[in-house]
Enzyme design. Structure first.
Site, PDB file in Angstrom:
ATOM      1  N   HIS A  90      35.381  47.751  33.255  1.00 49.97           N
ATOM      2  CA  HIS A  90      36.367  46.838  33.845  1.00 49.97           C
ATOM      3  C   HIS A  90      37.350  46.429  32.766  1.00 49.97           C
ATOM      4  CE1 HIS A  90      38.104  43.671  36.324  1.00 49.97           C
ATOM      5  NE2 HIS A  90      38.136  42.972  35.203  1.00 49.97           N
TER       6      HIS A  90
ATOM      7  N   LYS B 257      31.850  40.761  41.620  1.00 52.27           N
ATOM      8  CA  LYS B 257      32.154  42.042  42.264  1.00 52.27           C
ATOM      9  C   LYS B 257      31.434  43.188  41.553  1.00 52.27           C
ATOM     10  CE  LYS B 257      36.270  40.347  41.997  1.00 52.27           C
ATOM     11  NZ  LYS B 257      37.664  39.948  41.955  1.00 52.27           N
TER      12      LYS B 257
ATOM     13  N   ARG C 127      42.541  29.808  44.587  1.00 53.60           N
ATOM     14  CA  ARG C 127      42.890  29.574  43.172  1.00 53.60           C
ATOM     15  C   ARG C 127      44.335  29.958  42.919  1.00 53.60           C
ATOM     16  NH1 ARG C 127      39.029  33.246  40.308  1.00 53.60           N
ATOM     17  NH2 ARG C 127      40.150  32.621  38.446  1.00 53.60           N
TER      18      ARG C 127
ATOM     19  N   SER D 140      34.308  35.360  39.037  1.00 53.52           N
ATOM     20  CA  SER D 140      35.022  36.157  40.023  1.00 53.52           C
ATOM     21  C   SER D 140      34.920  37.652  39.699  1.00 53.52           C
ATOM     22  CB  SER D 140      36.495  35.703  40.049  1.00 53.52           C
ATOM     23  OG  SER D 140      37.308  36.640  40.685  1.00 53.52           O
TER      24      SER D 140
ATOM     25  N   ASP E 224      34.478  35.469  47.042  1.00 55.79           N
ATOM     26  CA  ASP E 224      35.560  35.640  46.059  1.00 55.79           C
ATOM     27  C   ASP E 224      36.914  35.770  46.754  1.00 55.79           C
ATOM     28  OD1 ASP E 224      36.503  36.065  43.287  1.00 55.79           O
ATOM     29  OD2 ASP E 224      37.121  38.000  44.102  1.00 55.79           O
TER      30      ASP E 224
END
Ligand code: URA
Length: 460
Positions: free
Chosen positions: A90, A195, A176, A191, A169
């Protein structure tokens, strides 16, 4: 002995507790997340809690509880049937950051499964799914069953988040975005990780960007986020490392959609131009860690060389094409990479002075790319597959006035002028060559991340 009744929870109490600097326990966090996913908390109460969390911060324990509760708020992917370790990468986002197209086939070619759930462009950063959409026919919105079938066949798949994965989320992130509560380390960490954890990963490699194109601008904030994500993911059972990597210039030669995919296919075909050595190197480093954490090599360095082998012998290219085909993509688009590039308008921007390219404001360059048509202002808007920028000079290069500096590709002529101004604003020239910036400046694994958090939280 009679069992003590568990007292019911009320959102107003949890807002007041967070507002007054208290820390919520896992049951209280779980209550908020379940009610968020079930849409039973009024949005004004959720907003108030988010603002209290933003202002007072979440403790490491609260962050971990939030990530796990969010992970469990919906459907989850179970990679155990794949018979391989499931490992993903990620990135915190960047400009020209196209490593996913390289690390997914490289790591899969070396024996790990790569179930990659990616996002779209928003703000100044590009989105993996928008780039893949430039391949005619490519489908990223797969069901979990289709996702698993592609992974069984190819070892890697790149898909969008499904509507049923981490529903909490979806609600929290949108709120947010509207309440000015995005930039909070605990909320960001929970967050992102919720995932990743819902994808059932055995291991995760984080690419945390630093420098002028990074999501958070202060180095200390990026380091804190990296360490927090490593510690939180490890506590949830996923082996994790974070590489702090340079985003002080766009990664590789191109930033856009199709041109980024094409640049990766060139690399996978074995072309090694000097002007994207950074992209090749970072992809091999990230893939090396994925292969190592996936148990295929003893060290990350051995993983690096295994990935280099899969690049050199064409296995990664073959696997990339198989994955694209399995997800509906038309492979004939790769027959002629330049011929498949069909921008509405093109402009060669010449260097406006002589000197060394000393610094680049990568965020500004990212906005230039988006304004050419490659990105969107609001979620859901379409993007131009062929918009983007190809840089002919990278940071540190010596240029002479009048030589080509960058080629801009836009949807139409009218969209060229603002990005030209932005590029000119973004570049600093100097008479002396600038100092080199390391591509990977630091690596956090569990132990040094824990130490870092202990030291920073005890001194604050
Ligand atoms: N990306 C996410 O998925 N969540 C955040 O909070 C920030 C970036």
């Amino acid at each position: 002995m009679s069992k003590r009744a568990v007292s019911p929870l009320h959102m107003i109490d949890l807002i007041r507790k967070k507002r007054d600097g208290g820390a919520l326990d896992p049951r209280e966090i779980g209550f908020i997340v379940a009610a968020t996913a079930g849409e039973s908390i009024p949005l004004e109460q959720l907003s108030a809690w988010l603002m209290a969390a933003w202002l007072n911060g979440l403790t490491i324990e609260e962050t971990g509880a939030l990530a796990v509760a969010m992970r469990d708020s919906g459907e989850k992917f179970d990679p155990s049937r794949l018979g391989k370790q499931a490992v993903d990468k990620h990135s915190t986002g960047g400009v020209g950051d196209k490593t996913s197209f390289l690390v997914a086939p490289l790591a899969a070619a070396c024996g790990v499964a790569v179930p990659m759930i990616s996002g779209r462009a928003l703000g100044h950063t590009g989105g993996t799914l928008d780039k893949l959409d430039s391949i005619p026919g490519f489908r990223s919105a797969l069901t979990l069953a289709e996702f698993e079938a592609v992974l069984q066949q190819c070892g890697a798949a790149i898909v969008s988040q499904t509507p049923t994965l981490v529903p909490a989320d979806r609600v929290l992130y949108a709120l947010r975005d509207r309440t000015g509560t995005v930039e909070s380390p605990g909320l960001i960490c929970a967050s992102i990780l919720s995932k990743k954890l819902a994808a059932g990963l055995n291991a995760l490699v984080l690419d945390v960007k630093t420098g002028s194109g990074a999501f958070l601008r202060e180095r200390a904030d990026e380091e804190f986020l990296a360490a927090l994500m490593v510690v939180t993911a490890e506590a949830a059972g996923t082996r994790t490392v974070a590489l702090m990597t340079d985003m002080g210039e766009p990664l590789g030669r191109t930033a856009g959609n199709w041109i980024e995919v094409a640049e990766c296919v060139e690399l996978l075909r074995g072309e090694m131009p000097a002007d994207n050595a950074d992209l090749r190197e970072l992809s091999l480093r990230l893939a090396g860690w994925m292969i190592h954490l996936g148990g295929r090599t003893q060290t990350a360095e051995q993983g690096y060389w295994a990935a280099a082998g899969a690049l050199a012998d064409g296995t990664a290219l073959k696997l990339f094409f198989e994955m694209v085909k399995a997800q509906g993509g038309d492979l004939t688009v790769f027959d002629d990479l330049k011929g498949s590039h069909k921008p509405g308008a093109t402009l060669v921007l010449k260097a406006w002075r002589s000197g060394y390219v000393a610094a680049m404001d990568t965020t500004e360059l990212g906005w230039a790319v988006q304004r050419l048509g490659a990105g969107r202002e609001k979620a859901g808007e379409p993007v131009d597959a062929h918009a983007g920028i190809e840089f002919h000079a990278r940071r540190g290069a010596r240029v002479e006035e009048g030589q080509p500096f960058a080629t801009l590709y836009a949807t139409n002529e009218a969209m060229l002028s603002e990005p030209v101004d932005r590029i000119k604003r973004a570049i600093t020239f100097s008479d002396e060559p600038p100092e080199e910036i390391p591509l990977v400046s630091h690596i956090f694994a569990r132990e040094n991340a824990e130490k870092y958090l202990r030291e920073t939280t005890s001194s604050s």
